[in-house]
Design a protein around this motif. Structure first.
Motif, mmCIF file in Angstrom:
data_model
loop_
_atom_site.group_PDB
_atom_site.id
_atom_site.type_symbol
_atom_site.label_atom_id
_atom_site.label_comp_id
_atom_site.label_asym_id
_atom_site.label_seq_id
_atom_site.Cartn_x
_atom_site.Cartn_y
_atom_site.Cartn_z
ATOM 1 N N ARG A 131 29.073 -3.552 40.367
ATOM 2 C CA ARG A 131 28.839 -3.567 41.814
ATOM 3 C C ARG A 131 30.051 -3.029 42.573
ATOM 4 N NH1 ARG A 131 25.561 -2.287 43.958
ATOM 5 N NH2 ARG A 131 23.979 -3.895 43.800
ATOM 6 N N ALA A 132 31.247 -3.394 42.156
ATOM 7 C CA ALA A 132 32.451 -2.902 42.830
ATOM 8 C C ALA A 132 32.592 -1.399 42.670
ATOM 9 C CB ALA A 132 33.681 -3.607 42.271
ATOM 10 N N SER A 133 32.129 -0.872 41.544
ATOM 11 C CA SER A 133 32.225 0.555 41.254
ATOM 12 C C SER A 133 31.090 1.342 41.879
ATOM 13 C CB SER A 133 32.230 0.774 39.736
ATOM 14 O OG SER A 133 32.404 2.121 39.407
ATOM 15 N N LEU A 134 29.905 0.723 41.963
ATOM 16 C CA LEU A 134 28.709 1.375 42.521
ATOM 17 C C LEU A 134 28.144 0.488 43.634
ATOM 18 C CD1 LEU A 134 27.045 2.395 39.128
ATOM 19 C CD2 LEU A 134 28.212 3.932 40.716
ATOM 20 N N PRO A 135 28.729 0.535 44.820
ATOM 21 C CA PRO A 135 28.371 -0.427 45.878
ATOM 22 C C PRO A 135 26.947 -0.337 46.388
ATOM 23 C CG PRO A 135 29.855 1.282 46.716
ATOM 24 C CD PRO A 135 29.821 1.436 45.238
ATOM 25 N N LYS A 136 26.249 0.786 46.151
ATOM 26 C CA LYS A 136 24.899 0.934 46.704
ATOM 27 C C LYS A 136 23.793 0.907 45.652
ATOM 28 C CE LYS A 136 26.347 3.530 50.808
ATOM 29 N NZ LYS A 136 26.156 4.772 51.600
ATOM 30 N N ALA A 137 24.127 0.978 44.387
ATOM 31 C CA ALA A 137 23.106 1.048 43.337
ATOM 32 C C ALA A 137 22.326 -0.255 43.235
ATOM 33 C CB ALA A 137 23.751 1.374 41.993
ATOM 34 N N SER A 138 21.104 -0.159 42.725
ATOM 35 C CA SER A 138 20.301 -1.351 42.431
ATOM 36 C C SER A 138 20.661 -1.818 41.018
ATOM 37 C CB SER A 138 18.811 -1.018 42.508
ATOM 38 O OG SER A 138 18.450 -0.652 43.818
ATOM 39 N N LEU A 139 21.129 -3.053 40.921
ATOM 40 C CA LEU A 139 21.602 -3.571 39.642
ATOM 41 C C LEU A 139 20.614 -4.592 39.078
ATOM 42 C CD1 LEU A 139 25.419 -4.062 40.348
ATOM 43 C CD2 LEU A 139 24.166 -2.004 39.666
ATOM 44 N N PHE A 140 20.452 -4.533 37.751
ATOM 45 C CA PHE A 140 19.553 -5.425 37.031
ATOM 46 C C PHE A 140 20.311 -6.014 35.835
ATOM 47 C CE2 PHE A 140 17.112 -2.310 39.240
ATOM 48 C CZ PHE A 140 15.885 -2.869 39.553
ATOM 49 N N GLY A 141 19.889 -7.208 35.418
ATOM 50 C CA GLY A 141 20.494 -7.821 34.243
ATOM 51 C C GLY A 141 19.475 -8.636 33.471
ATOM 52 N N THR A 142 19.588 -8.599 32.150
ATOM 53 C CA THR A 142 18.761 -9.450 31.293
ATOM 54 C C THR A 142 19.653 -10.258 30.372
ATOM 55 O OG1 THR A 142 18.556 -7.801 29.515
ATOM 56 C CG2 THR A 142 16.891 -7.754 31.262
ATOM 57 N N ASP A 143 19.172 -11.423 29.985
ATOM 58 C CA ASP A 143 19.868 -12.244 29.005
ATOM 59 C C ASP A 143 18.869 -13.242 28.425
ATOM 60 O OD1 ASP A 143 23.031 -12.616 28.367
ATOM 61 O OD2 ASP A 143 21.953 -14.495 28.015
ATOM 62 N N GLN A 181 27.635 -14.693 45.344
ATOM 63 C CA GLN A 181 28.830 -14.807 46.185
ATOM 64 C C GLN A 181 29.173 -13.491 46.867
ATOM 65 O OE1 GLN A 181 31.873 -16.254 43.532
ATOM 66 N NE2 GLN A 181 30.882 -18.238 43.219
ATOM 67 N N ILE A 182 28.582 -12.383 46.369
ATOM 68 C CA ILE A 182 28.826 -11.064 46.969
ATOM 69 C C ILE A 182 27.924 -10.918 48.196
ATOM 70 C CG2 ILE A 182 28.789 -8.581 46.581
ATOM 71 C CD1 ILE A 182 29.022 -9.167 43.581
ATOM 72 N N PRO A 183 28.472 -10.670 49.369
ATOM 73 C CA PRO A 183 27.642 -10.554 50.579
ATOM 74 C C PRO A 183 26.534 -9.519 50.416
ATOM 75 C CG PRO A 183 29.968 -10.636 51.157
ATOM 76 C CD PRO A 183 29.915 -10.512 49.667
ATOM 77 N N GLY A 184 25.319 -9.925 50.717
ATOM 78 C CA GLY A 184 24.183 -9.021 50.663
ATOM 79 C C GLY A 184 23.611 -8.785 49.283
ATOM 80 N N GLU A 185 24.211 -9.381 48.251
ATOM 81 C CA GLU A 185 23.739 -9.147 46.885
ATOM 82 C C GLU A 185 22.498 -9.989 46.601
ATOM 83 O OE1 GLU A 185 23.485 -7.082 43.720
ATOM 84 O OE2 GLU A 185 25.438 -6.913 44.681
ATOM 85 N N LEU A 186 21.497 -9.362 46.028
ATOM 86 C CA LEU A 186 20.288 -10.051 45.590
ATOM 87 C C LEU A 186 20.138 -9.811 44.093
ATOM 88 C CD1 LEU A 186 17.844 -9.104 48.508
ATOM 89 C CD2 LEU A 186 18.985 -11.298 48.141
#
Length: 357
Positions: free
Chosen positions: A202-214, A229-234
């Protein structure tokens, strides 16, 4: 001049983390030998001065690379100083207390022990283990709270710099999609754990849509807590097997996977690579970060051979001789390159632009 002071501050910051990690290890080793001396029999002979010097040199090299990437704008300088201090002071006593349980499991070779209230039936066999001999494996809130600190202590404060080495090849690979609006770029972190790598992306790509699986619901809760905790992060997180990714074909522009492959049986490694090939777009980039292998530094073999015994990593011995370039090629990836930084190895692979799957 400010850059010089910032670099000195970063070096001091990392030296402090390394010093604390070494002090922790020395104290834990002394207590272990007093409380449970049979564990000492698992240890190999001490590392030679030449190997210790090489380790120090490689640590210095990765810190210099970390600094240079920040200077080049791969990520903001603030990321260099990002450390979960609140978690550290809150959970470090728990690490010390859990050592007694870990030493007991090591001594009795118990590596499939879970609390009665944890349902392990819906997890694959390879996952039903106390990796690192930790309490309840990856399936407890305690494990999720302690994990990042444990890894930092293991790698003398260099775990985050190793994670950050995926960012430059990821950003470079995404240049193939310069015509795509930044907010439409989709990046998946497979086996995202506590979300620490996603936070760096997120810090490197501030506008990209990020996904995670675990696979672990407790680690996903931790990741959701961290990323929220990141403002605006969903956070777009999903519980899923990496070998059965729940996404449509050709969906992501980039995929990362950090510290997963050494904890997998060979057949599952191949299936995950094939799944990543399926869900990545033609022209997309796949970046893997994991442990160094035998071919990279034969002089480190004593450490690599001791690692699975001390930390219960049952698939690690096969991993260090596994040819992931061959596996990636079999799945369809091309233009595969590798890098080494400190104790980690990286594979950067690209899906052909004319791929049909």
């Amino acid at each position: 001049m400010s850059d010089i002071f910032t670099k000195l501050a970063y070096q001091t910051f990392q030296q402090g983390k390394a010093a604390f990690a070494l002090a922790h290890k020395n104290t834990a080793s002394q207590l272990r030998n007093l409380i449970n001396p049979p564990i000492n029999q698992l240890r190999t002979k001490p590392l030679s001065p030449d190997i210790l010097q090489l380790l120090r040199q490689r640590l210095e090299q990765i810190l210099e690379t970390d600094w240079q990437d920040a200077q080049l704008g791969v990520y903001p300088e603030s990321l260099l100083f990002d450390n979960p201090w609140e978690d550290f002071w809150r959970y470090y006593p728990g690490i010390c207390l859990d050592l007694l349980n870990i030493w007991e499991r090591v001594n009795q070779n118990k590596y499939q022990e879970f609390s009665p209230d944890i349902d392990i039936q819906n997890y694959p066999n390879y996952y039903r283990r106390n990796f690192h001999y930790q309490t309840d494996g990856y399936l407890s809130d305690t494990s999720a709270n302690l994990y990042d600190l444990q890894v930092e202590l293991l790698f003398n404060g260099a775990a985050d710099p190793m994670r950050r080495r995926v960012l430059a090849p990821l950003k470079e690979g995404l240049k193939a999609f310069d015509a795509v609006p930044p907010q439409q770029i989709r990046v998946l972190d497979v086996a995202c754990g506590t979300g620490r790598t996603l936070k760096m992306i997120r810090a490197s790509l501030p506008k990209a849509s990020l996904f995670g699986t675990d696979l672990s619901p407790t680690y996903l809760r931790k990741a959701n807590q961290l990323l929220s905790q990141i403002p605006g992060e969903l956070p777009q997180l999903m519980q899923a097997k990496a070998e059965e990714l729940p996404y449509r074909d050709n969906y992501f522009h980039g995929i990362t996977c950090v510290f997963l492959f050494h904890e997998l049986p060979p057949s599952i490694r191949q299936r995950i690579i094939e799944q990543c090939f399926r869900v990545i777009q033609p022209g997309g980039v796949f970046v893997i970060c994991d442990s160094i292998q035998a071919i990279d530094f034969p002089q480190f073999m004593p450490m690599m051979e001791n690692f699975p015994a001390m930390f219960h990593e049952p698939y690690y011995r096969h991993y260090i001789t596994d040819d992931l370039v061959k596996r990636l090629t079999q799945a369809g990836f091309e233009a595969i390159t590798t890098q080494n930084h400190f104790m980690s190895k990286y594979w950067i692979a690209h899906k052909p632009e004319d791929a049909t799957v």
